[in-house]
Design an enzyme around this catalytic site. Structure first.
Site, PDB file in Angstrom:
ATOM      1  N   HIS A 147      33.514  41.881  46.138  1.00  0.00           N
ATOM      2  CA  HIS A 147      34.831  42.202  46.294  1.00  0.00           C
ATOM      3  C   HIS A 147      35.438  43.844  46.505  1.00  0.00           C
ATOM      4  CE1 HIS A 147      34.909  37.933  47.562  1.00  0.00           C
ATOM      5  NE2 HIS A 147      34.963  37.602  46.260  1.00  0.00           N
ATOM      6  N   ARG A 184      39.127  37.629  34.450  1.00  0.00           N
ATOM      7  CA  ARG A 184      40.078  36.532  33.775  1.00  0.00           C
ATOM      8  C   ARG A 184      39.319  35.110  33.852  1.00  0.00           C
ATOM      9  NH1 ARG A 184      39.974  33.714  38.452  1.00  0.00           N
ATOM     10  NH2 ARG A 184      39.348  34.931  40.165  1.00  0.00           N
ATOM     11  N   ASP A 218      29.576  34.481  50.401  1.00  0.00           N
ATOM     12  CA  ASP A 218      30.464  33.672  49.036  1.00  0.00           C
ATOM     13  C   ASP A 218      30.916  32.217  49.187  1.00  0.00           C
ATOM     14  OD1 ASP A 218      32.237  33.642  47.209  1.00  0.00           O
ATOM     15  OD2 ASP A 218      33.519  34.861  47.832  1.00  0.00           O
TER      16      ASP A 218
HETATM   17 ZN   LIG Z   1      32.702  34.191  44.762  1.00  0.00          ZN
END
Ligand SMILES: [Zn+2]
Length: 457
Positions: A270, A211, A321
């Site tokens: 992820h 993105r 994270d």
């Molecule tokens: Zn992250």
């Protein structure tokens, strides 16, 4: 000066071994290892010892907002509504605050049994979006925090340019992250400069996501990684997969694998949403999937296809994270429990007859070391002396031997069973507590009082 250790019992690459002696050189590397040895008078004596694990994905500042986005908004809450809170929170952070929070996070990681952190840092600029006098100021602050706490760090300065696929301009909320490739090159150079002050450090690069970085941007910045790792967020959200498909005609992991030289240096963070061909080809690439089970649960991301990915020989490591919790045991437990809940089976992620705890721990140590580019995750000659000692007198571990120690720690325990932690042969946690916890937590408390003074939910 070198230090010698005697480990009553250690998890070596070929299994549990009693009476291990280690010689550790002045740079923190294990220079000799002998088994069936008695302790010598000057040895640092430890009990049951595991290799240190790298936490491969951290945005340190997010720890300070853990729990602030647990109030339901008017519509359906999602990753994107959490992100709005995160943008509002980070507007309050200056370099002093970032350093104070990073040090607290590193203390908590060490106490949980992590000895290395991959810091994926994107909060580069001042609140109005202009660079600091030193564009690498925030990297410097993370290094200073690591100097205080003693954790090994892999700096992953983030390249962030766009707000969506098709190169949509960055939004106001993103102005503290944004760089073009030239500005980014300066940032990486400054990060390398500051990293020189640390004994156990690597520098890599991190295009934030597909993105925020186009394929051409990634091609332009890739040489800046030199020999270091390359990390990218990918396929965390269904909306992101759909936007990528709309813009490119392909799913994100497919789009990246076909257009970049993804190999062992890469970590795809992820990679939650993958089709069968993406699972197969990511596994074959040798890249590490950077899994963050607690954050992925907190943000409602979805479940990583762990069974198929591991069956294809895929590599993974663990990151905390957003730091909604910092707990090594809980991350691995949730990775397995997610599979149990959906498949209605037990001991899903190991082979027949194999300890699930041992299997997950070994894999996450290997993957974490690979993804952070650090010589950790193994008690062996040539590796750094990153040693995590378990408290075998804790009720969770009482009477446990061999791999049942790992099964009991990971499935029934948490950070409270970690007695001591050494990084590069230096004691950083003693009796369950970081050697600098008091100083770091005092500073953290003062920082948070200021940040939270007029915070409204
Ligand atoms: Zn992250």
């Amino acid at each position: 000066m070198s230090t010698d250790f005697h480990l009553a019992c250690a998890l070596l690459p070929d299994g549990w071994t009693d009476n291990v002696r280690l010689c550790v050189g002045p740079d923190g590397t294990i220079t000799a290892l002998a088994t069936r040895e008695d302790p010598r008078p000057d040895d640092t004596r430890l009990g049951t010892v595991l290799p240190g694990m790298a936490n491969l994905h951290s945005h340190a500042f997010q720890r300070a907002m853990a729990g602030l986005s647990e109030r339901r908004g008017p519509g359906t809450d999602s990753f994107w509504s959490w992100r709005d809170v995160m943008y509002r929170f980070l507007d309050r952070l200056d370099p002093d605050a970032v350093e104070a929070i990073a040090a607290m996070v590193q203390v908590e990681m060490l106490e949980a049994g992590f000895t290395t952190v991959g810091e994926f840092h994107y909060l580069h600029h001042t609140p109005d979006g202009s660079p600091h006098d030193d564009p690498g100021e925030m990297a410097a602050r993370i290094c200073t925090a690591a100097e205080t706490t003693g954790i090994a760090v892999t700096l992953l300065p983030v390249f962030y340019r766009w707000s969506g696929f098709n190169m949509a301009p960055a939004t106001l909320g993103q102005r503290r992250f944004v760089c073009d490739p030239d500005q980014y090159s300066t940032l990486v150079e400054r990060a390398r400069h500051h990293a020189r002050s640390l004994p156990h450090v690597r520098v890599g690069i991190a295009p934030h996501s597909l993105r925020a970085a186009s394929i051409d941007d990634i091609t332009a910045i890739l040489p800046l990684a030199e020999e270091g790792p390359v990390h990218i967020h990918i396929a965390e959200q269904i909306a992101e997969v759909e936007a990528c498909r709309d813009a490119t005609g392909h799913r994100p992991v497919r789009w990246l694998l076909d257009r970049q030289p993804v190999d062992e240096r890469w970590c795809l963070v992820h990679a939650t949403h993958m089709a069968a061909d993406e699972i197969r080809d990511l596994a074959a690439s040798g890249a590490v999937a950077g899994l963050c089970p607690l954050t992925e649960a907190s943000l409602g991301d979805g479940l990583f296809p762990a069974v198929d990915f591991l069956a294809a020989g895929g590599r993974f490591g663990i990151g905390s994270d957003s730091h909604i919790r910092i707990d090594l045991a809980e991350e691995l437990r949730l990775l397995e429990y997610g599979q149990r809940l959906t498949r209605r089976e037990r001991n899903v992620l190991s082979a027949p007859g194999v300890s699930t705890g041992r299997h997950l721990f070994d894999a996450a140590c290997e993957g974490g070391a690979q993804a952070t580019g650090q010589p950790t995750g193994r008690i062996a000659v040539g590796h750094r002396a990153d040693l995590v000692e378990l408290d075998e007198r804790h009720p969770v571990l009482t009477g446990r031997t061999g791999d049942s120690r790992l099964d009991s720690w990971l499935f029934a325990g948490d950070g409270r069973q970690v007695r001591s932690v050494h990084v590069g042969g230096m004691a950083r946690v003693m009796d369950g507590q970081s050697t600098c916890r008091e100083m770091v937590s005092r500073r953290y408390e003062k920082t948070l009082q200021t940040i939270m003074a007029d915070w409204t939910a």
